[in-house]
Write a protein that holds these residues in place. Structure first.
Motif, mmCIF file in Angstrom:
data_model
loop_
_atom_site.group_PDB
_atom_site.id
_atom_site.type_symbol
_atom_site.label_atom_id
_atom_site.label_comp_id
_atom_site.label_asym_id
_atom_site.label_seq_id
_atom_site.Cartn_x
_atom_site.Cartn_y
_atom_site.Cartn_z
ATOM 1 N N GLY A 54 1.187 10.795 -6.827
ATOM 2 C CA GLY A 54 0.568 12.114 -6.941
ATOM 3 C C GLY A 54 1.508 13.214 -6.489
ATOM 4 O O GLY A 54 1.628 14.258 -7.143
ATOM 5 N N SER A 55 2.188 12.989 -5.375
ATOM 6 C CA SER A 55 3.155 13.958 -4.869
ATOM 7 C C SER A 55 4.336 14.109 -5.837
ATOM 8 O O SER A 55 4.823 15.222 -6.079
ATOM 9 N N TYR A 56 4.768 12.997 -6.407
ATOM 10 C CA TYR A 56 5.870 13.012 -7.376
ATOM 11 C C TYR A 56 5.511 13.890 -8.582
ATOM 12 O O TYR A 56 6.304 14.736 -9.017
ATOM 13 N N ASN B 260 -2.192 2.330 -9.715
ATOM 14 C CA ASN B 260 -0.919 1.600 -9.735
ATOM 15 C C ASN B 260 0.052 2.155 -10.773
ATOM 16 O O ASN B 260 0.991 1.485 -11.188
ATOM 17 N N ILE B 261 -0.160 3.403 -11.180
ATOM 18 C CA ILE B 261 0.758 4.044 -12.120
ATOM 19 C C ILE B 261 2.152 4.142 -11.491
ATOM 20 O O ILE B 261 2.290 4.280 -10.277
ATOM 21 N N THR B 262 3.187 4.054 -12.314
ATOM 22 C CA THR B 262 4.561 4.111 -11.821
ATOM 23 C C THR B 262 5.184 5.471 -12.110
ATOM 24 O O THR B 262 4.661 6.252 -12.920
ATOM 25 N N ILE C 203 -3.391 2.583 -2.217
ATOM 26 C CA ILE C 203 -3.739 3.861 -1.592
ATOM 27 C C ILE C 203 -2.464 4.650 -1.284
ATOM 28 O O ILE C 203 -2.388 5.852 -1.540
ATOM 29 N N ASP C 204 -1.461 3.954 -0.772
ATOM 30 C CA ASP C 204 -0.169 4.606 -0.522
ATOM 31 C C ASP C 204 0.481 5.048 -1.828
ATOM 32 O O ASP C 204 1.074 6.133 -1.916
ATOM 33 N N ASN C 205 0.358 4.202 -2.860
ATOM 34 C CA ASN C 205 0.970 4.549 -4.144
ATOM 35 C C ASN C 205 0.321 5.778 -4.752
ATOM 36 O O ASN C 205 0.993 6.596 -5.391
ATOM 37 N N SER D 249 -1.509 0.882 -17.875
ATOM 38 C CA SER D 249 -1.873 2.286 -18.099
ATOM 39 C C SER D 249 -1.777 2.682 -19.569
ATOM 40 O O SER D 249 -1.650 3.867 -19.891
ATOM 41 N N PHE D 250 -1.882 1.694 -20.449
ATOM 42 C CA PHE D 250 -1.729 1.976 -21.878
ATOM 43 C C PHE D 250 -2.902 1.445 -22.696
ATOM 44 O O PHE D 250 -3.543 0.457 -22.331
ATOM 45 N N LEU D 251 -3.174 2.162 -23.803
ATOM 46 C CA LEU D 251 -4.173 1.768 -24.788
ATOM 47 C C LEU D 251 -3.505 1.691 -26.151
ATOM 48 O O LEU D 251 -2.532 2.408 -26.415
ATOM 49 N N TRP D 252 -4.032 0.832 -27.038
ATOM 50 C CA TRP D 252 -3.579 0.769 -28.421
ATOM 51 C C TRP D 252 -4.789 0.947 -29.334
ATOM 52 O O TRP D 252 -5.853 0.359 -29.087
#
Length: 379
Positions: free
Chosen positions: A297-299, A359-361, A290-292, A20-23
């Motif tokens: 999102g809820s978090y 897949n973001i944490t 899909i669950d993640n 989830s990162f760019l440089w």
């Protein structure tokens, strides 16, 4: 030769990406909370995705649709299984706009009618018929305008009924987004969806569900419309389908009959595109993305709902619209320039649009949450 200057550009040149990162070229690190308009579904340069593309490059990268390509069959089978649409067929193309064009054409071929109903706030693409069902007069050229395309106000059931009453024998299709993305993460009402399904069934009208942005696991279902337990006649897909590799498609109901030459494409469904599409589906399934999407999102929603200046949060899974009580442009710039986080905007100037990888944490989400809190508190 210069580039044709049609894009407002940030002064940032990404040269590397991972997860989830760019440089950028100066090695400055950015969190990608927008995924290039919801395209990055499984994270930048996912190792499994990279491996599948490299393996395919060593074999064959392209040949036309005049030969068999078993990768297309594998992609269709895996997509049918994960989406629950095993009995539908798949037509592969290159983009969301191309999927829209072919869906509208297929509907008209099927019932011989020529008018199309679309909705205020919609965005379905920039090509000929696609832009004609997009609610943005600035990008509809005179050559694209036609009275065949009828706009209905979003969630206005009375107007929808009147349109069908006035034009029921002429309407070929209704096209609607599962959730309006460019419009500002606008959710359809249950009444609208069920009214549409009933009106279409009663009048031999094709229901086209545009899941280009809202599909592919983003909303906590594979498709946003599955929240309502309905099956449209045609479903358009693209964006997150290839995680950055250009690919699009249409899921086609069994009521449609294929014939040679009915639809066609040069590049659609090529070997590399299929390898990318298969890799995305494998990762979504194997990593329970899909669950993640719903979990993270809820978090995010729970963490930010008490922040100042937030008027409303509209969300399904990791498709999130934060409506502020003022235009978000300056806030978005501060989040990017001071905290190095990419976010998106919408046609509603007050809405901040979030479309991170599925897949973001939580740890990565906290970087955005802390940035938003800091900017809003010091605004």
């Amino acid at each position: 030769m210069n580039l044709f200057n049609v894009y407002p550009l940030f002064n940032i040149n990404p040269v590397k990406a991972e997860g989830s990162f760019l440089w950028d070229e100066n090695s400055k690190k950015y969190l990608d909370f927008y995924g290039g308009h919801a395209v990055i579904s499984i994270g930048h340069n996912h190792p499994y995705y990279q491996t599948k593309l490299k393996e395919q490059l060593e074999k064959i990268s392209f040949y036309s649709n005049s030969v068999q390509n078993h990768l297309q069959t594998e992609l269709a089978e895996k997509l049918g299984e994960i989406s629950g649409y095993e009995d539908y067929s798949l037509f592969l193309c290159n983009s969301g706009a191309e999927a829209t064009e072919n869906a509208l054409k297929l509907a008209s071929f099927h019932n011989g009618k020529k008018k199309v109903v679309y909705f205020s706030g919609s965005f379905h693409g920039r090509t000929s018929a696609a832009v004609s069902v997009t609610d943005n007069p600035k990008i509809v050229a005179p050559v694209n305008f036609s009275e065949r395309f009828i706009k209905c106000e979003w969630n206005n059931i009375n107007q929808l009924n009147q349109i069908f009453q006035d034009h029921k024998n002429e309407i070929s299709a209704v096209i609607i987004e599962g959730i309006q993305g460019v419009g500002g993460i606008i959710l359809p009402s249950e009444e609208l969806i069920f009214s549409l399904k009933k009106l279409c069934a009663e009048n031999e009208v094709i229901l086209i569900m545009d899941e280009v942005q809202s599909g592919y696991g983003r909303t906590g279902n594979f498709f946003a419309h599955q929240e309502f337990d309905i099956q449209p006649d045609l479903i358009t897909i693209a964006k997150g389908m290839g995680n950055g590799f250009p690919i699009g498609g249409i899921l086609i109901s069994p009521k449609f009959k294929a014939s040679n030459g009915l639809l066609g494409t040069t590049f659609g469904g090529n070997h590399l595109a299929c390898a990318a599409g298969i890799a995305v589906l494998d990762v979504i399934k194997n990593e329970n993305l899909i669950d993640n999407a719903e979990k993270i999102g809820s978090y995010i929603e729970n963490k930010i709902k008490g922040f100042p200046n937030i008027k409303e949060i509209r969300r399904r899974g990791l498709m999130i619209g934060i409506e502020l009580d003022e235009p978000c442009a300056e806030i978005r710039k501060k989040i990017l320039n001071e905290h190095h986080v990419f976010t998106g905007n919408s046609s509603n100037p007050n809405v901040l649009r979030l479309l991170p990888a599925l897949n973001i944490t939580e740890k990565e989400a906290d970087l955005f949450i802390n940035a938003l809190e800091s900017v809003l508190q010091n605004h």
